[in-house]
Motif scaffolding. Structure first.
Motif, PDB file in Angstrom:
ATOM      1  N   ILE A  63       0.852  -1.196   0.000  1.00 35.09           N
ATOM      2  CA  ILE A  63       0.000   0.000   0.000  1.00 35.09           C
ATOM      3  C   ILE A  63       0.886   1.244   0.000  1.00 35.09           C
ATOM      4  CG2 ILE A  63      -0.289   0.240   2.513  1.00 35.09           C
ATOM      5  CD1 ILE A  63      -3.373   0.638   1.867  1.00 35.09           C
ATOM      6  N   TRP A  64       0.462   2.264  -0.762  1.00 30.81           N
ATOM      7  CA  TRP A  64       1.163   3.549  -0.835  1.00 30.81           C
ATOM      8  C   TRP A  64       0.175   4.664  -0.552  1.00 30.81           C
ATOM      9  CZ3 TRP A  64       6.187   5.042  -2.028  1.00 30.81           C
ATOM     10  CH2 TRP A  64       7.053   4.042  -2.487  1.00 30.81           C
ATOM     11  N   ARG A  77      -7.641  -6.111   1.446  1.00 29.10           N
ATOM     12  CA  ARG A  77      -7.401  -6.584   2.812  1.00 29.10           C
ATOM     13  C   ARG A  77      -6.388  -5.709   3.540  1.00 29.10           C
ATOM     14  NH1 ARG A  77      -4.858 -11.096   2.946  1.00 29.10           N
ATOM     15  NH2 ARG A  77      -5.361 -11.403   5.126  1.00 29.10           N
ATOM     16  N   TYR A  78      -5.642  -4.879   2.805  1.00 34.84           N
ATOM     17  CA  TYR A  78      -4.681  -3.961   3.407  1.00 34.84           C
ATOM     18  C   TYR A  78      -5.280  -2.559   3.362  1.00 34.84           C
ATOM     19  CZ  TYR A  78      -1.439  -7.835   2.632  1.00 34.84           C
ATOM     20  OH  TYR A  78      -0.838  -9.055   2.626  1.00 34.84           O
ATOM     21  N   GLN A  79      -5.495  -1.958   4.532  1.00 31.90           N
ATOM     22  CA  GLN A  79      -6.143  -0.654   4.583  1.00 31.90           C
ATOM     23  C   GLN A  79      -5.437   0.276   5.560  1.00 31.90           C
ATOM     24  OE1 GLN A  79     -10.371  -1.075   5.307  1.00 31.90           O
ATOM     25  NE2 GLN A  79     -10.577  -2.677   3.766  1.00 31.90           N
ATOM     26  N   ASP A  88      -1.222   9.355  11.112  1.00 32.24           N
ATOM     27  CA  ASP A  88      -1.534   7.971  11.488  1.00 32.24           C
ATOM     28  C   ASP A  88      -1.578   7.132  10.220  1.00 32.24           C
ATOM     29  OD1 ASP A  88      -2.474   5.530  12.333  1.00 32.24           O
ATOM     30  OD2 ASP A  88      -4.224   6.316  13.393  1.00 32.24           O
ATOM     31  N   VAL A  89      -0.486   6.400   9.974  1.00 35.11           N
ATOM     32  CA  VAL A  89      -0.396   5.566   8.773  1.00 35.11           C
ATOM     33  C   VAL A  89      -0.349   4.087   9.169  1.00 35.11           C
ATOM     34  CG1 VAL A  89       0.582   7.311   7.235  1.00 35.11           C
ATOM     35  CG2 VAL A  89       2.120   6.024   8.724  1.00 35.11           C
ATOM     36  N   SER A  90      -1.035   3.763  10.273  1.00 33.73           N
ATOM     37  CA  SER A  90      -1.087   2.383  10.748  1.00 33.73           C
ATOM     38  C   SER A  90      -1.780   1.504   9.714  1.00 33.73           C
ATOM     39  CB  SER A  90      -1.847   2.308  12.077  1.00 33.73           C
ATOM     40  OG  SER A  90      -1.192   3.110  13.043  1.00 33.73           O
ATOM     41  N   LEU A  91      -1.252   0.293   9.535  1.00 36.75           N
ATOM     42  CA  LEU A  91      -1.790  -0.662   8.564  1.00 36.75           C
ATOM     43  C   LEU A  91      -2.787  -1.584   9.241  1.00 36.75           C
ATOM     44  CD1 LEU A  91      -1.537  -2.060   5.703  1.00 36.75           C
ATOM     45  CD2 LEU A  91       0.129  -3.572   6.804  1.00 36.75           C
ATOM     46  N   THR A  92      -3.978  -1.712   8.655  1.00 35.24           N
ATOM     47  CA  THR A  92      -4.947  -2.693   9.146  1.00 35.24           C
ATOM     48  C   THR A  92      -5.004  -3.841   8.143  1.00 35.24           C
ATOM     49  OG1 THR A  92      -6.248  -1.040  10.321  1.00 35.24           O
ATOM     50  CG2 THR A  92      -7.357  -3.115   9.799  1.00 35.24           C
ATOM     51  N   ILE A  93      -4.765  -5.055   8.648  1.00 34.58           N
ATOM     52  CA  ILE A  93      -4.897  -6.260   7.835  1.00 34.58           C
ATOM     53  C   ILE A  93      -6.283  -6.820   8.148  1.00 34.58           C
ATOM     54  CG2 ILE A  93      -3.963  -8.544   7.294  1.00 34.58           C
ATOM     55  CD1 ILE A  93      -1.286  -7.532   8.577  1.00 34.58           C
ATOM     56  N   VAL A  94      -7.174  -6.774   7.162  1.00 37.49           N
ATOM     57  CA  VAL A  94      -8.559  -7.201   7.361  1.00 37.49           C
ATOM     58  C   VAL A  94      -8.641  -8.720   7.226  1.00 37.49           C
ATOM     59  CG1 VAL A  94     -10.912  -6.996   6.444  1.00 37.49           C
ATOM     60  CG2 VAL A  94      -9.414  -4.990   6.508  1.00 37.49           C
TER      61      VAL A  94
END
Length: 144
Positions: A63-64, A77-79, A88-94
């Motif tokens: 993700i960019w 799935r990557y948000q 806040d550039v935290s990655l959420t793996i759904v």
């Protein structure tokens, strides 16, 4: 004193820290990453990649963002669910899977030579523990 001087020289430039995030299969797992924004000019591009942070960009980018919005996304799935304009550039793996386990790189592109903020995160996704009632049935034993 001489040793501490050497170490201070070695620690300048881009540094990468490593954090461990543990999640469960089927859950949404958030891998934290933040950078400081004092004014609009501090908003910058960043990427998340699989594997440790390389010397530039991200290996296997997933993700960019240009700092304002997501510009490239490998999978839905990557948000990035945090407030990008607040850093806040935290990655959420759904709906995490065991295959999502591994090292992730958060790279915030800070202008200047070797100024990028790097952080490597080890993600461990475990199978969910069964939380149903104990299968043991207790019967009273009768003795004759």
């Amino acid at each position: 004193p001489v040793l501490s001087t050497c170490l201070s020289f070695l620690s300048t430039g881009a540094t990468a820290s490593e954090l461990v995030v543990i999640g469960e299969v089927g859950q949404d797992v958030t891998v934290p990453c933040y950078y400081s924004i004092w004014s609009r000019k501090d908003i910058t591009s960043m990427c998340w990649g699989r594997e440790s942070c390389p010397t530039s960009k991200c290996s296997q980018p997933i993700i960019w963002t240009n700092g304002w919005r997501v510009t490239e996304q490998h999978s839905s799935r990557y948000q990035l669910k945090g407030d990008l304009q607040k850093g806040d550039v935290s990655l959420t793996i759904v709906n995490a899977r065991e295959a999502d386990s591994g090292t992730y790189c958060c790279r915030v592109e800070i202008p200047g030579w070797f100024n990028d903020q790097l952080s490597n995160h080890k993600v461990v996704i475990k199978k969910a523990r069964i939380t149903t009632a104990s299968p043991h049935t207790h019967t009273s034993e009768q003795t004759s």
